[in-house]
Design a protein around this motif. Sequence first.
Motif, PDB file in Angstrom:
ATOM      1  N   PHE A 314      19.388  17.929  51.457  1.00 52.79           N
ATOM      2  CA  PHE A 314      18.313  18.696  52.131  1.00 52.79           C
ATOM      3  C   PHE A 314      17.032  17.773  52.434  1.00 52.79           C
ATOM      4  CE2 PHE A 314      21.318  21.150  49.893  1.00 52.79           C
ATOM      5  CZ  PHE A 314      22.007  21.887  51.028  1.00 52.79           C
ATOM      6  N   VAL A 315      16.138  18.455  53.088  1.00 56.23           N
ATOM      7  CA  VAL A 315      14.752  17.673  53.515  1.00 56.23           C
ATOM      8  C   VAL A 315      13.914  17.607  52.020  1.00 56.23           C
ATOM      9  CG1 VAL A 315      14.895  18.230  56.036  1.00 56.23           C
ATOM     10  CG2 VAL A 315      13.819  19.916  54.523  1.00 56.23           C
ATOM     11  N   ASN A 316      13.982  18.228  51.250  1.00 57.36           N
ATOM     12  CA  ASN A 316      13.414  18.363  50.055  1.00 57.36           C
ATOM     13  C   ASN A 316      13.776  17.085  49.064  1.00 57.36           C
ATOM     14  OD1 ASN A 316      15.349  19.600  49.152  1.00 57.36           O
ATOM     15  ND2 ASN A 316      14.295  21.294  48.327  1.00 57.36           N
ATOM     16  N   GLY A 317      15.130  16.483  49.595  1.00 57.71           N
ATOM     17  CA  GLY A 317      15.570  15.464  48.434  1.00 57.71           C
ATOM     18  C   GLY A 317      16.860  15.855  47.877  1.00 57.71           C
ATOM     19  N   GLU A 318      16.728  17.162  47.691  1.00 55.35           N
ATOM     20  CA  GLU A 318      18.073  17.889  46.592  1.00 55.35           C
ATOM     21  C   GLU A 318      19.270  17.547  47.559  1.00 55.35           C
ATOM     22  OE1 GLU A 318      17.285  21.780  45.351  1.00 55.35           O
ATOM     23  OE2 GLU A 318      15.059  21.321  44.852  1.00 55.35           O
ATOM     24  N   THR A 319      20.284  17.608  46.682  1.00 56.41           N
ATOM     25  CA  THR A 319      21.661  17.664  47.089  1.00 56.41           C
ATOM     26  C   THR A 319      22.598  18.812  46.539  1.00 56.41           C
ATOM     27  OG1 THR A 319      22.619  16.294  45.713  1.00 56.41           O
ATOM     28  CG2 THR A 319      21.456  14.893  47.425  1.00 56.41           C
ATOM     29  N   LEU A 320      23.532  19.051  47.102  1.00 56.17           N
ATOM     30  CA  LEU A 320      24.365  20.119  46.667  1.00 56.17           C
ATOM     31  C   LEU A 320      25.985  19.737  46.922  1.00 56.17           C
ATOM     32  CD1 LEU A 320      23.662  22.836  45.709  1.00 56.17           C
ATOM     33  CD2 LEU A 320      24.041  23.772  48.043  1.00 56.17           C
ATOM     34  N   LYS A 321      26.753  20.013  46.203  1.00 58.46           N
ATOM     35  CA  LYS A 321      28.258  19.761  46.423  1.00 58.46           C
ATOM     36  C   LYS A 321      28.418  20.951  47.293  1.00 58.46           C
ATOM     37  CE  LYS A 321      32.855  19.507  44.163  1.00 58.46           C
ATOM     38  NZ  LYS A 321      33.257  20.781  44.743  1.00 58.46           N
ATOM     39  N   ILE A 322      29.403  20.576  48.208  1.00 62.75           N
ATOM     40  CA  ILE A 322      29.861  21.605  49.178  1.00 62.75           C
ATOM     41  C   ILE A 322      31.208  21.559  49.672  1.00 62.75           C
ATOM     42  CG2 ILE A 322      27.828  22.878  50.167  1.00 62.75           C
ATOM     43  CD1 ILE A 322      28.065  20.826  52.390  1.00 62.75           C
TER      44      ILE A 322
END
Length: 358
Positions: A314-322
Amino acid sequence: MDPLRRCVWVNGPVVVGAGPSGLAVAAGLKSRDVPFVILERADCIASLWQKRTYDRLKLHLPKQFCQLPGLPFPADYPEYPSRGQFIRYLEDYAENFGIEPRFNERVESAAYDEGCGFWRVTTTCAGSGGDGCGCEVEYICQWLVVATGENAEAVVPEIQGLVDFDGEVMHACDYKSGENFRGKKVLVVGCGNSGMEVSLDLCNHDAEPAMVVRNSVHVLPREILGKSTFELAMLMLKLLPLWFVDKILVLLAWLTIGNLEKLGIKRPSMGPLELKNTHGKTPVLDIGAMEKIKSREIKIVPGIQKLSSRRAEFVNGETLKIDAVIFATGYKSNVPTWLQVGNKKQTATNPLPPQSND
Ligand SMILES: NC(=O)C1=CN([C@@H]2O[C@H](COP(=O)(O)OP(=O)(O)OC[C@H]3O[C@@H](n4cnc5c(N)ncnc54)[C@H](OP(=O)(O)O)[C@@H]3O)[C@@H](O)[C@H]2O)C=CC1
Ligand SMILES: O=C(O)C(=O)Cc1c[nH]c2ccccc12
């Protein structure tokens, strides 16, 4: 000219689209005995409602605001008819007025011929399953009614890395229910009425949705003290200026839903009615997603930076497994692709033929 092209003279308007608006126009013409032709690219009326909607969909506004002229909804219908009930009503409506659209005919172009003073509307016969005869028809008429709506084509944004993503990807127009997503982490892109309801449905089917909210959005309760918010807004507009009704709506939303900013959902500075009027942006009417956002069963995430094989960044640098991506990124009109611009007769100024009855 193509030797296969037939030419049809229509002694009245050509109506493009057999959705609710096209059917309403057709009913009006029928009841005044004005001859017309109604062209529909799909093989049925209201094809978006029949083929491009999810199972749990209901009207968001009370039925009295959604019925077409000349035939009310059945009295035994609930206040918010289901998708199936709405489709049945539209089918009854077409039958009641004897509306017979020419199905599987896609309008390729419509242009006003200044020389002869008529519209030339060309179509190709699509045929269901893409096995159409491919034949072309040219309709020549004095009036053209465009009733293809604002939702004719699904919009899918370009997202960096989408080709590298190996999970399932679909647009909300192909989403039916959360049944196939049980236990999966699903990224829902978009937070309009579709994104909110798809996320809610995913929760109800034990999936784990994360919803992308990249901008501000107005969320209003569907009802306030048992009265539909839409109806309240319309009543208030009879007495008060729009900006003031907007202030009241935002206050009521704050009182009923609470402050969503803490959860990552910002409200636009422009009020909901003004935003609808100036930008066509519909407020979200909440039917349960807000509770799921508060309980964190729907996770809110900011704009997508990029996708990779099983992750979103995401634009805030966080990531998520999807595991899957559902684009609830809206729809657009296809009118600019077939209605020829650059002539003054795009909007009719000459009246319809004289009415033969009433
Ligand atoms: N029961 C009912 O009556 C229902 C009615 N509807 C109606 O159908 C119409 C279509 O609704 P809907 O399908 O929700 O489409 P909308 O156009 O209303 O919403 C699209 C959403 O996608 C977001 N979006 C677009 N591109 C991106 C992107 N690249 N990244 C992140 N977000 C993105 C938009 O955000 P942004 O503002 O940032 O562009 C917006 O939140 C509306 O009029 C709606 O009210 C829909 C569902 C149910
Ligand atoms: O008419 C629409 O497009 C809607 O779906 C809902 C709507 C538009 N403006 C409103 C104001 C208050 C509540 C609902 C709506």
